[in-house]
Write an enzyme that holds these catalytic residues in place. Sequence first.
Site, mmCIF file in Angstrom:
data_model
loop_
_atom_site.group_PDB
_atom_site.id
_atom_site.type_symbol
_atom_site.label_atom_id
_atom_site.label_comp_id
_atom_site.label_asym_id
_atom_site.label_seq_id
_atom_site.Cartn_x
_atom_site.Cartn_y
_atom_site.Cartn_z
ATOM 1 N N HIS A 52 0.694 -11.603 2.171
ATOM 2 C CA HIS A 52 -0.361 -11.187 1.227
ATOM 3 C C HIS A 52 -0.989 -11.851 0.358
ATOM 4 O O HIS A 52 -2.203 -11.690 0.237
ATOM 5 C CB HIS A 52 0.208 -9.736 0.766
ATOM 6 C CG HIS A 52 -0.909 -8.512 0.371
ATOM 7 N ND1 HIS A 52 -0.527 -7.398 0.574
ATOM 8 C CD2 HIS A 52 -1.865 -8.662 0.132
ATOM 9 C CE1 HIS A 52 -1.664 -6.609 0.492
ATOM 10 N NE2 HIS A 52 -2.446 -7.399 0.097
ATOM 11 N N TYR A 110 0.533 -1.165 0.013
ATOM 12 C CA TYR A 110 0.013 -0.091 0.017
ATOM 13 C C TYR A 110 0.721 1.334 -0.037
ATOM 14 O O TYR A 110 0.336 2.209 -0.188
ATOM 15 C CB TYR A 110 -0.985 -0.003 1.440
ATOM 16 C CG TYR A 110 -1.939 -1.185 1.422
ATOM 17 C CD1 TYR A 110 -1.943 -2.005 0.415
ATOM 18 C CD2 TYR A 110 -2.430 -1.216 2.533
ATOM 19 C CE1 TYR A 110 -3.004 -3.155 0.745
ATOM 20 C CE2 TYR A 110 -3.336 -2.590 2.845
ATOM 21 C CZ TYR A 110 -3.685 -3.229 1.642
ATOM 22 O OH TYR A 110 -4.808 -4.274 2.017
HETATM 23 P P1 NAP Z 1 -14.171 -1.460 1.956
HETATM 24 O O1 NAP Z 1 -13.933 -1.248 3.082
HETATM 25 O O2 NAP Z 1 -15.336 -2.689 1.585
HETATM 26 O O3 NAP Z 1 -15.027 -0.412 1.295
HETATM 27 C C1 NAP Z 1 -14.458 0.809 1.144
HETATM 28 C C2 NAP Z 1 -15.391 1.668 0.192
HETATM 29 O O4 NAP Z 1 -16.631 2.013 1.149
HETATM 30 C C3 NAP Z 1 -14.833 3.297 0.187
HETATM 31 O O5 NAP Z 1 -15.264 3.536 -1.166
HETATM 32 C C4 NAP Z 1 -15.523 4.188 1.172
HETATM 33 O O6 NAP Z 1 -15.705 5.225 0.815
HETATM 34 C C5 NAP Z 1 -16.748 3.459 1.198
HETATM 35 N N1 NAP Z 1 -17.470 3.565 2.441
HETATM 36 C C6 NAP Z 1 -17.074 3.194 3.812
HETATM 37 N N2 NAP Z 1 -17.994 3.397 4.725
HETATM 38 C C7 NAP Z 1 -18.863 3.717 4.376
HETATM 39 C C8 NAP Z 1 -20.108 3.962 4.558
HETATM 40 N N3 NAP Z 1 -20.326 3.996 6.044
HETATM 41 N N4 NAP Z 1 -20.996 4.674 3.898
HETATM 42 C C9 NAP Z 1 -20.713 4.800 2.531
HETATM 43 N N5 NAP Z 1 -19.688 4.431 2.211
HETATM 44 C C10 NAP Z 1 -18.802 3.831 2.783
HETATM 45 O O7 NAP Z 1 -13.098 -1.873 0.926
HETATM 46 P P2 NAP Z 1 -11.563 -2.086 1.122
HETATM 47 O O8 NAP Z 1 -10.835 -0.756 1.379
HETATM 48 O O9 NAP Z 1 -10.944 -2.723 -0.202
HETATM 49 O O10 NAP Z 1 -11.456 -2.880 2.292
HETATM 50 C C11 NAP Z 1 -11.018 -2.867 3.498
HETATM 51 C C12 NAP Z 1 -9.628 -2.919 4.073
HETATM 52 O O11 NAP Z 1 -9.376 -4.319 3.704
HETATM 53 C C13 NAP Z 1 -8.663 -2.182 3.209
HETATM 54 O O12 NAP Z 1 -8.488 -0.900 3.349
HETATM 55 C C14 NAP Z 1 -7.234 -3.021 3.665
HETATM 56 O O13 NAP Z 1 -6.888 -2.620 4.603
HETATM 57 C C15 NAP Z 1 -7.876 -4.313 3.408
HETATM 58 N N6 NAP Z 1 -7.759 -5.232 2.307
HETATM 59 C C16 NAP Z 1 -6.918 -6.151 2.033
HETATM 60 C C17 NAP Z 1 -6.886 -6.996 1.016
HETATM 61 C C18 NAP Z 1 -5.837 -8.076 0.973
HETATM 62 O O14 NAP Z 1 -5.598 -8.544 -0.124
HETATM 63 N N7 NAP Z 1 -5.588 -8.618 2.047
HETATM 64 C C19 NAP Z 1 -7.493 -6.607 -0.244
HETATM 65 C C20 NAP Z 1 -8.374 -5.445 -0.485
HETATM 66 C C21 NAP Z 1 -8.431 -4.705 0.985
HETATM 67 P P3 NAP Z 1 -14.771 6.431 1.196
HETATM 68 O O15 NAP Z 1 -13.580 6.294 1.450
HETATM 69 O O16 NAP Z 1 -14.925 7.745 0.251
HETATM 70 O O17 NAP Z 1 -15.670 7.074 2.609
#
Ligand code: NAP
Length: 279
Positions: free
Chosen positions: A106, A48
Amino acid sequence: MNTVTLNNGVEMPQIGYGVFQVSPAECERCVSDALSVGYRMIDTAQAYHNEEGVGNAVRKSGISRQEIFLVSKVWISNYGYEKAKTSIDESLRKLQTHYIDLMLLHQPFCDRYGAYRALEEAYKEGKLRAIGVSNFYPDHFIDIASNMEIVPAVNQVETHVFDQQTEPQKIMEEFGTRIMSWGPLAEGRNNFFTNPILAEIGHKYSKSVAQVALRWLIQRGVITIPKSAHIERMQQNIDIFDFTLDEGEMATIATLDTGKSLFFDHHDAETTRMFMGWR
Ligand code: NAP
C-alpha cells in the site's frame, strides 16, 4: 469492458470499483450494486477494514469467481516478511477466496522489501495472480522494480486531471509496469465536478465531468477505480465506452496538470511522520 494485459500475461479490467471510505456496514451493499451494474474489478485494502464486505458481496453475487478481479493491499503495520505473509492469508480469509488477482504493497514505508518478498512467495504459491505496489513514486519505484525478482505488475498512484503523473507513467512503462489511478475524480477536490474545461467537453458528447475525466484516463492507458456509494453514479462512471476524446481535447485536458498532489506529498517529512504514526 476494456481489459489490459499485465506484464505476466494476466488480463485485468481497465476500470473497476474502489471501496476506500466505504464503511464495513455499507461495503457489501455497495459492491453488490457495483457488480449488478457491470463492474468486474473491485479494489479494497487491509487498511479499509472492509475486505469481508467485498467477500460477502462476491460470494452472494452468483457471478463466478473467475469473472471477478479482486485487488487488495498490504498495510504498513503488516510489513516485514513474516507479518506480510500472515496478513495475505488473513486477506484471503476475509475475501473468502483461494486467490487474490492483484495484491499491492500500500505504501513505500517501513520494511517494504520483506513485505514484497512475502508477495513474491504467495505469487509463486498461486495465492496471488499478480503483485505490485501503490504510492511508489519514481525514486521508490525504480528502487523496488530494479531490486526484486518479480517486477511489479501495477503501481497504483494518485492520478487525475490535476496531478497527471505523465513522467512517472513513462518510467513505469520502461519497466513494463501498468499505472493504476487512485482518486480519479480527485475526490471532488479543487472544484473538480464543476471544472469548466471538462464540463464544456462533456457538453459536446452529452457526458458528465466525471465521465470525461475517466475517459481521458482510459485513453492514456491508465487503469482506474472510481468510487461512489450511489448506484446511478456507479453506472454513469462505467458508461464511457461510447465516445472518444480527440487529440485536441486530450491536449486541452493536459493543461489542467499542476504536477502536485491534492492530498499529501510522499516526499514531505510530515507525510513520513504521519505514516509512522499508522504503523
Ligand atoms: P474518487 O473516486 O476520485 O472520488 C470519489 C468521490 O466522488 C466520492 O465523494 C463520490 O461521492 C464522488 N463521485 C463519484 N462518482 C461521481 C459522479 N459520477 N458524480 C458526482 N460525484 C461522484 O476518490 P477515491 O475513493 O479516493 O478513489 C477511488 C478509489 O481509489 C478508492 O475507493 C480506493 O479503492 C482507491 N484509493 C487508493 C489509495 C491508495 O493509497 N492506494 C488512496 C485513495 C483511494 P458518492 O460516493 O457520494 O457518490
